[in-house]
Write a protein that holds these residues in place. Structure first.
Motif, PDB file in Angstrom:
ATOM      1  N   LEU A   1       0.821  -1.199   0.000  1.00 52.16           N
ATOM      2  CA  LEU A   1       0.000   0.000   0.000  1.00 52.16           C
ATOM      3  C   LEU A   1       0.858   1.253   0.000  1.00 52.16           C
ATOM      4  N   GLU A   2       2.099   1.129   0.468  1.00 51.88           N
ATOM      5  CA  GLU A   2       3.002   2.265   0.471  1.00 51.88           C
ATOM      6  C   GLU A   2       3.221   2.797  -0.937  1.00 51.88           C
TER       7      GLU A   2
ATOM      8  N   LEU B   1       0.587   5.818  -8.239  1.00 45.97           N
ATOM      9  CA  LEU B   1      -0.551   6.030  -9.129  1.00 45.97           C
ATOM     10  C   LEU B   1      -0.835   7.508  -9.369  1.00 45.97           C
ATOM     11  N   LEU B   2      -0.361   8.359  -8.491  1.00 46.31           N
ATOM     12  CA  LEU B   2      -0.741   9.769  -8.537  1.00 46.31           C
ATOM     13  C   LEU B   2      -0.169  10.458  -9.778  1.00 46.31           C
ATOM     14  N   PRO B   3      -0.976  11.307 -10.433  1.00 45.63           N
ATOM     15  CA  PRO B   3      -0.535  11.977 -11.659  1.00 45.63           C
ATOM     16  C   PRO B   3       0.513  13.054 -11.365  1.00 45.63           C
TER      17      PRO B   3
ATOM     18  N   GLY C   1      -3.718   8.501   3.198  1.00 44.72           N
ATOM     19  CA  GLY C   1      -3.427   9.870   2.781  1.00 44.72           C
ATOM     20  C   GLY C   1      -2.014  10.319   3.077  1.00 44.72           C
ATOM     21  N   LYS C   2      -1.123   9.370   3.343  1.00 45.19           N
ATOM     22  CA  LYS C   2       0.248   9.724   3.720  1.00 45.19           C
ATOM     23  C   LYS C   2       0.967  10.601   2.693  1.00 45.19           C
ATOM     24  N   PRO C   3       0.910  10.300   1.385  1.00 47.81           N
ATOM     25  CA  PRO C   3       1.638  11.138   0.432  1.00 47.81           C
ATOM     26  C   PRO C   3       1.207  12.604   0.471  1.00 47.81           C
ATOM     27  N   PHE C   4      -0.104  12.837   0.611  1.00 46.92           N
ATOM     28  CA  PHE C   4      -0.629  14.202   0.633  1.00 46.92           C
ATOM     29  C   PHE C   4      -0.183  14.931   1.902  1.00 46.92           C
TER      30      PHE C   4
ATOM     31  N   ARG D   1     -11.447  14.933  -5.553  1.00 42.16           N
ATOM     32  CA  ARG D   1     -11.684  13.572  -6.026  1.00 42.16           C
ATOM     33  C   ARG D   1     -10.453  12.684  -5.872  1.00 42.16           C
ATOM     34  N   LEU D   2      -9.277  13.235  -6.154  1.00 42.93           N
ATOM     35  CA  LEU D   2      -8.053  12.437  -6.106  1.00 42.93           C
ATOM     36  C   LEU D   2      -7.859  11.832  -4.720  1.00 42.93           C
ATOM     37  N   VAL D   3      -8.065  12.632  -3.694  1.00 45.12           N
ATOM     38  CA  VAL D   3      -7.898  12.153  -2.323  1.00 45.12           C
ATOM     39  C   VAL D   3      -8.969  11.124  -1.975  1.00 45.12           C
ATOM     40  N   GLU D   4     -10.200  11.372  -2.394  1.00 46.79           N
ATOM     41  CA  GLU D   4     -11.295  10.466  -2.051  1.00 46.79           C
ATOM     42  C   GLU D   4     -11.153   9.115  -2.749  1.00 46.79           C
ATOM     43  N   LYS D   5     -10.775   9.130  -4.018  1.00 44.94           N
ATOM     44  CA  LYS D   5     -10.549   7.871  -4.726  1.00 44.94           C
ATOM     45  C   LYS D   5      -9.349   7.132  -4.135  1.00 44.94           C
TER      46      LYS D   5
END
Length: 297
Positions: free
Chosen positions: A5-6, A11-13, A59-62, A148-152
Motif C-alpha cells: 500500500l506504500e 498512481l498519482l498523476p 493519505g500519507k503522500p498528501f 476527487r483524487l484524495v477520495e478515490k
C-alpha cells in the motif's frame, strides 16, 4: 514491483502536488498572523490518531507533501492502510514552528477525510466478505469537486475498487443518455464509434427487457438499476442462462446500499456492487497535531 500500500502514491498523476500548493494558498491567502507570533524556532509535533474506534490510516503522500512544501520533514510510525486503535502516535513532524502551523489544518483536514473513506471502505468490504460475497465492491463518481483524487485514493487504501475516475474512464450510458439518443441500441452503437476497442461500455437498465436489449447490443457491463430485493438474483440468473456462450458481460447493482442492508444485496449473481456510502457523509477520523514543549523550557 511490490504491491505494498506504500506504493499507491505511484498512481498519482504529475499534477497532484500542485493541488497541495493550491490548498496551502487557499488557507493562507495573505498574512500569517499566527506565524508571526510563534516565529521560526525548530519544533517537533506529534500526529495523534484519536477518536473512539479503530481506524485505517490513508493519505500519507498528501500529508507529507503539505509539510515538505513548507520545508518540514515527516517521520511516519505506521504504514499506509494499517488499522490503529486510538490514541496512536502516527507520525512526527519537524520544522520551524510557523511552518508546522501553516500546514497543520490543511494536512489534518485531508488526512481525516481520506482515512475516514478508507475506514468505511474496509468496513463495507469486510461485511460483504463476511456474507460470502466474492464480487467487487466499488465507490462511485459522486465525489467532491476538487478533492476527487484524495477520495478515490482513500477507497483504494480501504481495499475497494474506485469504479470509474471521471467521465473519460469507461463509457457509462444512463437513462438520460438513452432517452436523448432514442434507444439503448442506438446509444451503444454511437458510443462504440468513438470509444473504440479500449473503452468498456456500461449501460443502466431498469428492467429485464432493457437488460436483454443492452446485452444484445454488446454492452460490457449491465447496471441493474431499480431491480432490488427478491427480484435481483432471479433476473440475473435468467439473463446469464439466456446469453450463456453468446455474450460476455458483467452485472452491477448500485444505489441504496448501506451497512445494514448489504447482506441482502451481496449475492454472487451480481459481479459489482457500487455505492457512495463509502465516501458521501462518511465520518471523518479525528487526528490532532501537537507541538511538543521544548525540554529546556
Amino acid at each position: 514491483m511490490s504491491s505494498s500500500l506504500e506504493h499507491f502514491e505511484y498512481l498519482l498523476p504529475p499534477s497532484w502536488k500542485t493541488q497541495v500548493t493550491a490548498w496551502l494558498q487557499e488557507d493562507t491567502p495573505s498574512f500569517d498572523y499566527g506565524g508571526f507570533v510563534v516565529g521560526e524556532a525548530q519544533r517537533e509535533a506529534y500526529l495523534l490518531g484519536k477518536g473512539h474506534q479503530a481506524a485505517v490510516l490513508a493519505g500519507k503522500p498528501f500529508f507529507t507533501e503539505v509539510f515538505e512544501q513548507l520545508g518540514c520533514e515527516v517521520e511516519w510510525h505506521m504504514e499506509e492502510g494499517q488499522t490503529f486503535e486510538p490514541v496512536k502516535h502516527v507520525a512526527t513532524v519537524r520544522g520551524k514552528a510557523r511552518h508546522v502551523l501553516l500546514g497543520e489544518r490543511v494536512a489534518l483536514n485531508m488526512l481525516a477525510r481520506c482515512s475516514g473513506i478508507a475506514t468505511k471502505s474496509k468496513r463495507i468490504l469486510d461485511i460483504a466478505r463476511g456474507c460470502g460475497y466474492q464480487g467487487i465492491i466499488a465507490g462511485t463518481r459522486k465525489t467532491t469537486p476538487g478533492f476527487r483524487l484524495v477520495e478515490k485514493y482513500g477507497m483504494l487504501v480501504g481495499g475497494i475498487d474506485c469504479h470509474r475516475y471521471d467521465l473519460s474512464s469507461m463509457i457509462m450510458l444512463k437513462d438520460n443518455h438513452i432517452w436523448s439518443s432514442g434507444s439503448i441500441t442506438t446509444a451503444i452503437k454511437q458510443a462504440r464509434k468513438v470509444g473504440g476497442f479500449s473503452q468498456l461500455v456500461e449501460v443502466e437498465v431498469g428492467s429485464e427487457a432493457e437488460a436483454d436489449e443492452a446485452i444484445d447490443a454488446g454492452a460490457d457491463i449491465i447496471m441493474l438499476d431499480n431491480i432490488e430485493g427478491d427480484q435481483l438474483a432471479p433476473v440475473a440468473r435468467r439473463l446469464r442462462d439466456k446469453w450463456s456462450g453468446k455474450r460476455k458481460f458483467l452485472f452491477e447493482s448500485s444505489g441504496n446500499i448501506t451497512e445494514t442492508n448489504l447482506h441482502e444485496r451481496a449475492i454472487n449473481e451480481i459481479d459489482i456492487l457500487s455505492t457512495s456510502v463509502v465516501h458521501q457523509s462518511v465520518q471523518h477520523i479525528d487526528f490532532s497535531l501537537k507541538i511538543q514543549k521544548p525540554k529546556d523550557v
